[in-house]
Design a protein around this motif. Sequence first.
Motif, PDB file in Angstrom:
ATOM      1  N   GLU A 211       0.826  -1.200   0.000  1.00  0.00           N
ATOM      2  CA  GLU A 211       0.000   0.000   0.000  1.00  0.00           C
ATOM      3  C   GLU A 211       0.866   1.258   0.000  1.00  0.00           C
ATOM      4  O   GLU A 211       0.526   2.258  -0.650  1.00  0.00           O
ATOM      5  CB  GLU A 211      -0.922  -0.006   1.228  1.00  0.00           C
ATOM      6  CG  GLU A 211      -1.678   1.292   1.490  1.00  0.00           C
ATOM      7  CD  GLU A 211      -2.639   1.664   0.376  1.00  0.00           C
ATOM      8  OE1 GLU A 211      -2.840   2.874   0.153  1.00  0.00           O
ATOM      9  OE2 GLU A 211      -3.200   0.748  -0.271  1.00  0.00           O
ATOM     10  N   GLU A 212       2.008   1.231   0.698  1.00  0.00           N
ATOM     11  CA  GLU A 212       2.873   2.399   0.748  1.00  0.00           C
ATOM     12  C   GLU A 212       3.572   2.626  -0.595  1.00  0.00           C
ATOM     13  O   GLU A 212       3.767   3.780  -1.011  1.00  0.00           O
ATOM     14  CB  GLU A 212       3.890   2.238   1.877  1.00  0.00           C
ATOM     15  CG  GLU A 212       3.236   2.202   3.253  1.00  0.00           C
ATOM     16  CD  GLU A 212       4.231   2.052   4.389  1.00  0.00           C
ATOM     17  OE1 GLU A 212       5.461   2.097   4.113  1.00  0.00           O
ATOM     18  OE2 GLU A 212       3.805   1.889   5.550  1.00  0.00           O
TER      19      GLU A 212
ATOM     20  N   ARG B 269       0.918   4.072  -2.811  1.00  0.00           N
ATOM     21  CA  ARG B 269       0.657   5.469  -2.449  1.00  0.00           C
ATOM     22  C   ARG B 269       1.721   6.390  -3.040  1.00  0.00           C
ATOM     23  O   ARG B 269       1.414   7.491  -3.524  1.00  0.00           O
ATOM     24  CB  ARG B 269       0.617   5.618  -0.927  1.00  0.00           C
ATOM     25  CG  ARG B 269       0.376   7.039  -0.456  1.00  0.00           C
ATOM     26  CD  ARG B 269       0.440   7.131   1.066  1.00  0.00           C
ATOM     27  NE  ARG B 269       0.252   8.517   1.507  1.00  0.00           N
ATOM     28  CZ  ARG B 269       0.355   8.911   2.763  1.00  0.00           C
ATOM     29  NH1 ARG B 269       0.640   8.019   3.731  1.00  0.00           N
ATOM     30  NH2 ARG B 269       0.184  10.174   3.097  1.00  0.00           N
TER      31      ARG B 269
ATOM     32  N   GLU C 175       0.269   9.302  -5.406  1.00  0.00           N
ATOM     33  CA  GLU C 175       0.215  10.665  -4.909  1.00  0.00           C
ATOM     34  C   GLU C 175       1.374  11.541  -5.371  1.00  0.00           C
ATOM     35  O   GLU C 175       1.392  12.737  -5.075  1.00  0.00           O
ATOM     36  CB  GLU C 175       0.153  10.652  -3.377  1.00  0.00           C
ATOM     37  CG  GLU C 175      -1.084   9.978  -2.812  1.00  0.00           C
ATOM     38  CD  GLU C 175      -1.165  10.055  -1.294  1.00  0.00           C
ATOM     39  OE1 GLU C 175      -0.289  10.738  -0.697  1.00  0.00           O
ATOM     40  OE2 GLU C 175      -2.091   9.461  -0.717  1.00  0.00           O
TER      41      GLU C 175
ATOM     42  N   GLY D  55      -5.491   0.957  -3.907  1.00  0.00           N
ATOM     43  CA  GLY D  55      -4.796   0.348  -2.784  1.00  0.00           C
ATOM     44  C   GLY D  55      -5.568  -0.837  -2.216  1.00  0.00           C
ATOM     45  O   GLY D  55      -6.187  -1.604  -2.957  1.00  0.00           O
TER      46      GLY D  55
END
Length: 575
Positions: free
Chosen positions: A449-450, A453, A457, A545
């Motif tokens: 997920e990181e 991200r 983003e 995600g």
Amino acid sequence: MADPITSRPRRDISAAALADNTRSRALPLWHYLVALAVGALNTLSFAPTPHGGWLQLAIFVFFFAWLTRSTGWKSAALTGGAFGFGNFVTGVWWLYVSMHFYGGMPAPLAGAALALFSLYLAVYPALAAGVWSFCAGHARNGAADDRRPFSPTWHGALAFASAWAIGEWLRGTVFTGFPWLASGYAQVDGPFAGFAPVVGVYGVGWVLALAAALIVQALLPLTQARAAPVAPPAQPAHDPRGGEAAPRHIARIALPAGVALALIVIGLLLPLIQWTTPANAPLKVRLLQGNVKQEMKFEEAGLRAAVDEYQQMITAKPADLIVTPETAIPVLAQQLPLPFAAAIRQFADSTGSAILFGAIGGTITPDGQVVDYTNSLFGVTPGSHVMYRYDKHHLVPFGEFVPWGFRWFVNLMNIPLGDFFRGAPVQKPFIVHNQPVALNICYEDIFGEEIARTLRENATPAGVLVNSTNLAWFGDTIALDQHLQIARMRSLETGRPMLRATNTGMTAAIDANGRVIGRLTPFTIGSLDVTVQGTSGNTPYVTSGNNTVLAVSVLLLAFGFAFGPAIVRRRNGAK
């Protein structure tokens, strides 16, 4: 196996009778020992076992069938916990190596710490099994004299998949998370790998658990037919148990089997979809593996030898991008030896090579104090005197920060540890010939997920992922193969190549489809020269995600908890 039973006690049963029945149906110790052994066997489905995802599917079929033998949520939770403990104590035993052989912790204490940590990790599969028991209408079973097992159902299968996925997500999130050995990782070469770019590693685990539960649901009528007496000739249209029409009996087998088969086929066909597209020119990359012994790395002589070795390896020949392992230069960036700094700057400017090297970051205050130490990667770009810096965000408990209340535990080990400062969750990429490169250090790449991200983003989404790590703490163990498998999952999830520069192994290059296109032999000194093609675009997983699998799982569990018992009661009452 006998007929399925109602999920709630009948109204004419007293509490005392129900309590006596619960005691009479208590599972024997060997039931949990079998679950523990199956959990240990599940470790073999992960790397380095080739195509272990197929083995894992068979193991999960047995595990779910074994779970349905439980007589309530408590025995279900104990069964799941035993399975988890067997899996973790055999799957992450290499932590013992770091604590004992490199940390100097006495063997009994290191073994006890491993066992306690495995017990903690086993809480999550125990929780998943217990939640499944409730949401599948399995919290209470039949009449006081009824010893028949719980029967798998459609909503029970969905509840198992959802509870399992949420349990694994919690394990990867709570207390900074430890998602190592998430079941989806074994599917990198398995039948459900194609789901990775759609729903991520936890979604792959969800599909695996659902397929296993449906296979058990399909096999159940066959085992019941073998155990039941032969039907009398006057009932040719009924199944061997009597009372159920043959078409319905066939449907009970064919429908769940068909859905399970469809999941396998879809998982095998999904890799044909290209979620991302090639972007920018391919990069020629050199990944360095210095094989510096861990016990020498922080000694003065070992430090000088490491700096000299990596200076020679970096400047051996040019490439578009040259990457060293984590803290390859184990000194503060402001204290880099001048010969090293001058050599790599001159080499970068004269050859056009971009260089990433691992070192210690920090901030020097006006009075000369060093604060906010970081585990960092520094980038040298040809023709630019501005040094790029990436600071590790997701720190390792007991390695880079000491959790509250555990200073005593860290003091038992003879390892140079410290409380590091965290970098920002999303940091700008390193630009190499117009190709943005996203960096991560050590086990940051186990948090999908990181990584997603960072791509989602960032104003300039990266087309290539780079992991710089040092697994020398764990010796020549399965940790190296497992970490490479995890990195391959990140490539599948994001549709981007992953480059790994490690101190002792596995130094490797992975393409955007999760295939290893080159690797170095562990515990050797060398450089891996590869050409990689960056990509652009977002996979469904990068876009959403873990939200998709979590939302679906929560909704299904809520439905099961609210209506599951009534569904089972009506189903059994109709017979």
